[in-house]
Design a protein around this motif. Structure first.
Motif, PDB file in Angstrom:
ATOM      1  N   ILE A  31       5.961   3.645  -1.716  1.00  0.00           N
ATOM      2  CA  ILE A  31       5.301   4.716  -2.463  1.00  0.00           C
ATOM      3  C   ILE A  31       5.093   4.262  -3.898  1.00  0.00           C
ATOM      4  O   ILE A  31       5.978   3.645  -4.506  1.00  0.00           O
ATOM      5  N   CYS A  32       3.911   4.520  -4.436  1.00  0.00           N
ATOM      6  CA  CYS A  32       3.604   4.088  -5.801  1.00  0.00           C
ATOM      7  C   CYS A  32       4.293   4.988  -6.819  1.00  0.00           C
ATOM      8  O   CYS A  32       4.791   6.074  -6.487  1.00  0.00           O
ATOM      9  N   ALA A  33       4.307   4.534  -8.068  1.00  0.00           N
ATOM     10  CA  ALA A  33       5.017   5.271  -9.115  1.00  0.00           C
ATOM     11  C   ALA A  33       4.414   6.649  -9.346  1.00  0.00           C
ATOM     12  O   ALA A  33       5.133   7.623  -9.593  1.00  0.00           O
ATOM     13  N   THR A  34       3.086   6.757  -9.262  1.00  0.00           N
ATOM     14  CA  THR A  34       2.440   8.054  -9.491  1.00  0.00           C
ATOM     15  C   THR A  34       2.809   9.057  -8.414  1.00  0.00           C
ATOM     16  O   THR A  34       3.172  10.200  -8.694  1.00  0.00           O
ATOM     17  N   CYS A  35       2.735   8.635  -7.164  1.00  0.00           N
ATOM     18  CA  CYS A  35       3.088   9.549  -6.066  1.00  0.00           C
ATOM     19  C   CYS A  35       4.578   9.861  -6.067  1.00  0.00           C
ATOM     20  O   CYS A  35       4.984  10.979  -5.725  1.00  0.00           O
ATOM     21  N   MET A  36       5.401   8.897  -6.448  1.00  0.00           N
ATOM     22  CA  MET A  36       6.841   9.137  -6.517  1.00  0.00           C
ATOM     23  C   MET A  36       7.159  10.202  -7.555  1.00  0.00           C
ATOM     24  O   MET A  36       8.052  11.039  -7.366  1.00  0.00           O
ATOM     25  N   ARG A  37       6.404  10.201  -8.651  1.00  0.00           N
ATOM     26  CA  ARG A  37       6.639  11.175  -9.715  1.00  0.00           C
ATOM     27  C   ARG A  37       6.407  12.596  -9.218  1.00  0.00           C
ATOM     28  O   ARG A  37       7.072  13.530  -9.664  1.00  0.00           O
ATOM     29  N   TRP A  38       5.459  12.771  -8.302  1.00  0.00           N
ATOM     30  CA  TRP A  38       5.127  14.110  -7.816  1.00  0.00           C
ATOM     31  C   TRP A  38       5.686  14.385  -6.421  1.00  0.00           C
ATOM     32  O   TRP A  38       5.375  15.419  -5.830  1.00  0.00           O
ATOM     33  N   SER A  39       6.506  13.493  -5.919  1.00  0.00           N
ATOM     34  CA  SER A  39       6.995  13.648  -4.544  1.00  0.00           C
ATOM     35  C   SER A  39       8.106  14.691  -4.452  1.00  0.00           C
ATOM     36  O   SER A  39       8.789  14.995  -5.421  1.00  0.00           O
ATOM     37  N   VAL A  40       8.255  15.236  -3.260  1.00  0.00           N
ATOM     38  CA  VAL A  40       9.330  16.185  -2.953  1.00  0.00           C
ATOM     39  C   VAL A  40      10.324  15.455  -2.053  1.00  0.00           C
ATOM     40  O   VAL A  40       9.989  15.058  -0.938  1.00  0.00           O
TER      41      VAL A  40
ATOM     42  N   ALA B 259      -0.090  -0.594  -4.791  1.00  0.00           N
ATOM     43  CA  ALA B 259       0.967  -0.136  -5.697  1.00  0.00           C
ATOM     44  C   ALA B 259       1.582  -1.338  -6.409  1.00  0.00           C
ATOM     45  O   ALA B 259       2.094  -2.247  -5.767  1.00  0.00           O
ATOM     46  N   ALA B 260       1.524  -1.314  -7.730  1.00  0.00           N
ATOM     47  CA  ALA B 260       2.067  -2.431  -8.510  1.00  0.00           C
ATOM     48  C   ALA B 260       3.587  -2.392  -8.536  1.00  0.00           C
ATOM     49  O   ALA B 260       4.252  -3.398  -8.294  1.00  0.00           O
ATOM     50  N   HIS B 261       4.144  -1.246  -8.851  1.00  0.00           N
ATOM     51  CA  HIS B 261       5.601  -1.099  -8.957  1.00  0.00           C
ATOM     52  C   HIS B 261       6.040  -0.019  -7.978  1.00  0.00           C
ATOM     53  O   HIS B 261       6.422   1.084  -8.362  1.00  0.00           O
ATOM     54  N   SER B 262       5.966  -0.349  -6.710  1.00  0.00           N
ATOM     55  CA  SER B 262       6.269   0.639  -5.676  1.00  0.00           C
ATOM     56  C   SER B 262       7.770   0.770  -5.460  1.00  0.00           C
ATOM     57  O   SER B 262       8.554  -0.109  -5.835  1.00  0.00           O
ATOM     58  N   SER B 263       8.147   1.865  -4.861  1.00  0.00           N
ATOM     59  CA  SER B 263       9.533   2.100  -4.454  1.00  0.00           C
ATOM     60  C   SER B 263       9.550   2.191  -2.933  1.00  0.00           C
ATOM     61  O   SER B 263       8.616   2.721  -2.324  1.00  0.00           O
ATOM     62  N   GLN B 264      10.606   1.678  -2.344  1.00  0.00           N
ATOM     63  CA  GLN B 264      10.718   1.728  -0.898  1.00  0.00           C
ATOM     64  C   GLN B 264      11.693   2.823  -0.497  1.00  0.00           C
ATOM     65  O   GLN B 264      12.837   2.849  -0.944  1.00  0.00           O
ATOM     66  N   LEU B 265      11.212   3.728   0.336  1.00  0.00           N
ATOM     67  CA  LEU B 265      12.062   4.809   0.816  1.00  0.00           C
ATOM     68  C   LEU B 265      13.031   4.287   1.873  1.00  0.00           C
ATOM     69  O   LEU B 265      12.883   3.173   2.382  1.00  0.00           O
TER      70      LEU B 265
ATOM     71  N   THR C 193       0.840  -1.196   0.000  1.00  0.00           N
ATOM     72  CA  THR C 193       0.000   0.000   0.000  1.00  0.00           C
ATOM     73  C   THR C 193       0.873   1.242   0.000  1.00  0.00           C
ATOM     74  O   THR C 193       1.789   1.363   0.808  1.00  0.00           O
ATOM     75  N   CYS C 194       0.583   2.147  -0.909  1.00  0.00           N
ATOM     76  CA  CYS C 194       1.330   3.406  -0.982  1.00  0.00           C
ATOM     77  C   CYS C 194       1.003   4.252   0.252  1.00  0.00           C
ATOM     78  O   CYS C 194      -0.174   4.479   0.566  1.00  0.00           O
ATOM     79  N   PHE C 195       2.032   4.706   0.965  1.00  0.00           N
ATOM     80  CA  PHE C 195       1.792   5.492   2.188  1.00  0.00           C
ATOM     81  C   PHE C 195       1.186   6.856   1.875  1.00  0.00           C
ATOM     82  O   PHE C 195       0.565   7.483   2.737  1.00  0.00           O
ATOM     83  N   SER C 196       1.333   7.327   0.630  1.00  0.00           N
ATOM     84  CA  SER C 196       0.861   8.661   0.282  1.00  0.00           C
ATOM     85  C   SER C 196      -0.606   8.675  -0.118  1.00  0.00           C
ATOM     86  O   SER C 196      -1.407   9.412   0.446  1.00  0.00           O
ATOM     87  N   CYS C 197      -0.983   7.833  -1.092  1.00  0.00           N
ATOM     88  CA  CYS C 197      -2.363   7.832  -1.580  1.00  0.00           C
ATOM     89  C   CYS C 197      -3.216   6.740  -0.951  1.00  0.00           C
ATOM     90  O   CYS C 197      -4.438   6.777  -1.045  1.00  0.00           O
ATOM     91  N   GLY C 198      -2.573   5.745  -0.324  1.00  0.00           N
ATOM     92  CA  GLY C 198      -3.305   4.672   0.325  1.00  0.00           C
ATOM     93  C   GLY C 198      -3.832   3.613  -0.615  1.00  0.00           C
ATOM     94  O   GLY C 198      -4.606   2.744  -0.204  1.00  0.00           O
TER      95      GLY C 198
END
Length: 236
Positions: A144-153, A132-138, A124-129
């Motif tokens: 975090i999902c790919a979409t939220c990662m694209r817009w993350s700061v 996440a198919a191709h998530s990244s781990q901080l 589960t993406c911590f940002s959008c909830g």
């Protein structure tokens, strides 16, 4: 002469009327109810309809609304439509956003559709909830999902730039000059937990996105003449 001819004509009408009545009240059918051809000695019936051949029988069978094939055996129905197979029925089902498989059992969240397996197995993406198919781990373990990662700061410099832009927009909109502005600090999950302490510990996997702290220190001075002066100092 005229009377005799009239009598014969009347008897013929009576015989003809009896013959028509016999056909109308359940006599042996003569014509195919599908094509209108004369029936053979051995004929077919399908769903109460009399047919002259197997071809006419097949014309009465249901047809798949997807592939248009004639259905000879078991079939599926959904919302008034007939399908010859599970494969044809699946073409009409919504597809999972992650695996793209037809959804037989799944979930819809804010116009996003997922099958039950992807909801169960994907992080589960911590940002959008959302799953996440191709998530990244901080570095702190959050997914975090790919979409939220694209817009993350992800850097202090990037965060400060956006913070300054937001401040300018706020002052332009309110036409007010802020006396003081909280200092922005970008922290990880551990830093946020340390600052939040006992706040919202039960909302996993949703996380606290930010905290605002403001302190006002009031200093009072009394001069030789008994006059009191107070000074307020803000710390963020």
């Amino acid at each position: 002469m005229n009377g005799t001819k009239t009598g014969k004509f009347s008897r013929r009408l009576f015989v003809g009327a009896c013959g028509c009545a016999t056909m109308a009240f359940g006599g042996t059918p003569t014509y195919c109810e599908v094509c209108g051809e004369r029936l053979p000695k051995n004929y077919w019936t399908f769903g109460g309809t009399v047919c002259c051949s197997q071809i006419c029988v097949d014309k009465l069978r249901p047809v798949c609304c997807v592939c248009n094939k004639t259905i000879f055996g078991a079939h599926f129905t959904s919302e008034g439509q007939i399908y010859c197979s599970q494969a044809c029925l699946d073409t009409t089902l919504p597809k999972c956003e992650i695996c793209f498989a037809p959804i037989h059992n799944g979930y819809e969240v804010a116009h996003h559709r997922y099958c039950a397996d992807c909801v169960k197995n994907c992080p589960t993406c911590f940002s959008c909830g959302l799953p996440a198919a191709h998530s990244s781990q901080l570095a702190d373990g959050r997914e975090i999902c790919a979409t939220c990662m694209r817009w993350s700061v992800r850097t202090q410099e990037h965060a400060q730039k956006n913070y300054d832009i937001a401040l300018r927009h706020l002052q332009a909109w309110t036409k007010l000059k802020l006396a003081s502005v909280p200092t922005l600090e970008l922290v990880n999950l551990g830093g946020m937990r340390a600052r939040s302490k006992d706040l919202r510990k039960t909302d996993t996997p949703v996380s606290i996105r930010g905290l605002y702290s403001r302190q006002v220190i009031q200093t009072t001075h009394t001069n030789w003449f008994g006059q009191t002066k107070r000074t307020d100092t803000e710390e963020n």
